[in-house]
Design a protein around this motif. Structure first.
Motif, mmCIF file in Angstrom:
data_model
loop_
_atom_site.group_PDB
_atom_site.id
_atom_site.type_symbol
_atom_site.label_atom_id
_atom_site.label_comp_id
_atom_site.label_asym_id
_atom_site.label_seq_id
_atom_site.Cartn_x
_atom_site.Cartn_y
_atom_site.Cartn_z
ATOM 1 N N TRP A 245 39.202 65.198 27.790
ATOM 2 C CA TRP A 245 39.559 64.646 26.482
ATOM 3 C C TRP A 245 39.630 65.769 25.468
ATOM 4 O O TRP A 245 39.081 66.856 25.663
ATOM 5 N N ARG A 260 46.748 60.718 18.210
ATOM 6 C CA ARG A 260 46.559 60.150 19.540
ATOM 7 C C ARG A 260 47.904 59.794 20.185
ATOM 8 O O ARG A 260 48.120 60.018 21.378
ATOM 9 N N PRO A 266 43.534 62.092 26.446
ATOM 10 C CA PRO A 266 42.733 61.117 25.689
ATOM 11 C C PRO A 266 42.118 61.777 24.453
ATOM 12 O O PRO A 266 41.747 62.950 24.477
ATOM 13 N N GLY A 286 43.805 51.774 16.395
ATOM 14 C CA GLY A 286 44.016 52.322 17.733
ATOM 15 C C GLY A 286 43.945 53.836 17.726
ATOM 16 O O GLY A 286 44.747 54.516 18.356
ATOM 17 N N ASP A 289 40.620 56.913 22.103
ATOM 18 C CA ASP A 289 40.380 56.412 23.456
ATOM 19 C C ASP A 289 38.893 56.259 23.715
ATOM 20 O O ASP A 289 38.472 55.362 24.450
ATOM 21 N N VAL A 290 38.097 57.155 23.124
ATOM 22 C CA VAL A 290 36.644 57.116 23.272
ATOM 23 C C VAL A 290 36.012 57.282 21.890
ATOM 24 O O VAL A 290 36.308 58.261 21.197
ATOM 25 N N VAL A 315 37.785 49.838 23.924
ATOM 26 C CA VAL A 315 37.505 51.263 23.731
ATOM 27 C C VAL A 315 36.147 51.579 24.336
ATOM 28 O O VAL A 315 35.173 50.849 24.115
ATOM 29 N N ASN A 316 36.074 52.664 25.091
ATOM 30 C CA ASN A 316 34.792 53.128 25.623
ATOM 31 C C ASN A 316 34.064 53.974 24.591
ATOM 32 O O ASN A 316 34.654 54.434 23.591
ATOM 33 N N ARG A 342 31.565 55.973 28.613
ATOM 34 C CA ARG A 342 32.441 56.919 29.306
ATOM 35 C C ARG A 342 31.647 58.048 29.946
ATOM 36 O O ARG A 342 31.761 58.308 31.135
#
Length: 407
Positions: A245, A260, A266, A286, A289-290, A315-316, A342
């Motif tokens: 990431w 993003r 990610p 949005g 991702d994490v 979302v993690n 994650r």
């Protein structure tokens, strides 16, 4: 039950971590039990301890079993200044209350959070390279590209499966320097990312990949060191590289969402936010991702609420963890209990006396942290040992500025 864990004292402690200080909070009950939390006022947060001392008296006579009640009372009396150091003080108090409550019940803190989902938590080696460039504090020191290769090999040799590194520049003799205008290591208020910086970063990542091998996940942390344009330029530069990431910080949800959208990797971030209300605009946009949560800042109980909101947006989460062993275990209990995890951050490079000032060190096995079943967080500071390492007076807030205006 409400008559148990009646609070009699709230006290703070600190000791040297060689290049900064560790800070601890101890809440004692009339039963003789103590709940501990670690907090921080080095990372852009001067004054957390002062807030705790101003409001801590409100806990005396109350039961730690009612930690949500106590937090709401503290929110009411600090509402005009919520967030920032006030929010971090409330987070520290909540974390110490959780420890005290769990010890009163003789259970690990993860039991209070719904019970553990996992016995072991995958971790990554954070600040890989950057800590060892602090050559007077960490060993073996890193001053050039060969040191970068050495630590990248060491990650796999010691059983870890992931590392996180930062932005570095190389001179003509392959000596390295950290590039972090967002944190004042160079004075560049525009935080512009020029061609040579992007090329040096690419070289740094390629060097680590070659030395670490193909099976080690590489994470990149850009922090606050660019603006939207600079982040996008960096992402273009490294688009073809194998990156787990890219972590970055911005306070604009729409800008982060655009970054993003343009990224081949990610995007992780949000570690400096406090409270669910600050996270929600990023989830709605949005933007990540994490979502990275600082549980010492937010409080572990509140962090579980933020993680639940993240899960609603698919979302993690991960944790921000670059503190002492107590913070590592506070984060570990969160990571053990939260469904949408994650990976967990941890610092493997440690100062020599870390092993002396905590009752227990984290146990790592095959790149994972093994969860203990001891009551509370599973470790706490040793008060007598803290006295052997007095707090340092010279800290990050009174260093000589990196640049001065010419008269």
């Amino acid at each position: 039950m409400s008559g148990k864990a009646i609070i009699s004292d709230v006290k703070t402690f600190s000791c040297s971590n060689s290049w900064r200080n560790y800070y601890f909070l101890k809440i004692t009950s009339q039963d003789g039990l103590s709940g501990w939390a670690e907090f921080d006022q080095n990372f852009g947060s001067p004054g957390v301890e002062a807030v705790i001392k101003q409001i801590g008296h409100r806990l005396v006579g109350q039961s730690a079993m009612n930690h949500e009640h106590i937090r709401e009372d503290l929110r009411n009396v600090t509402r005009p200044g919520q967030g920032g150091v006030v929010g971090q003080a409330l987070g520290a108090l909540e974390n110490a209350l959780l420890d005290l409550k769990a010890k009163t019940l003789d259970v690990p803190c993860y039991t209070l959070l719904g019970g553990k989902i996992r016995d072991e938590i995958r971790v990554y080696w954070s600040h890989c390279v950057s800590y060892r460039t602090r050559t007077e504090h960490f060993s073996p020191p890193i001053t050039d590209i060969e040191g970068v290769r050495q630590i990248a090999r060491e990650v796999g040799e010691r059983g870890f499966t992931g590392l996180k590194t930062n932005i570095f520049e190389y001179d003509d003799n392959d000596r390295i320097t950290n590039w972090a205008p967002g944190f004042g290591s160079v004075f560049e208020p525009g935080r512009n990312v020029e061609r040579h910086t992007r090329q040096n970063l690419r070289r740094h990542l390629e060097t680590m990949r070659e030395a670490a091998g193909p099976d080690i996940d590489i994470l990149l942390d850009l922090n606050f060191n660019a603006r939207t344009e600079g982040y996008i330029e960096i992402l273009r530069e490294i688009a073809d590289l194998d990156i787990f990431w890219v972590e970055l910080d911005t306070l604009d949800p729409e800008a982060m969402a655009m970054i993003r959208d343009k990224s081949a990797h990610p995007i992780a971030g949000l570690e400096t936010l406090i409270g669910l209300q600050q996270f929600l605009p990023f989830f709605r946009a949005g933007a990540v991702d994490v979502a990275i949560l600082d549980t010492p800042w937010n409080g572990v109980w509140q962090s579980m609420k933020i993680a639940a909101a993240a899960e609603a947006y698919d979302v993690n989460v991960a944790c921000h963890n670059f503190y002492g062993h107590l913070c590592t275990m506070m984060n570990a209990h969160f990571c053990a209990a939260v469904p949408n995890l994650r990976i967990m951050e941890t610092d493997i490079d440690r100062i020599s006396w870390d092993k002396d000032i905590f009752t227990h060190e984290p146990e790592f096995k095959d790149g994972h942290l093994v969860m203990p079943d001891r009551p509370g967080w599973g470790t706490e500071p040793i008060e007598e040992a803290l006295l052997d390492h007095p707090s340092v007076e010279m800290n990050m807030y009174n260093r000589v500025p990196v640049a001065r205006l010419r008269s």
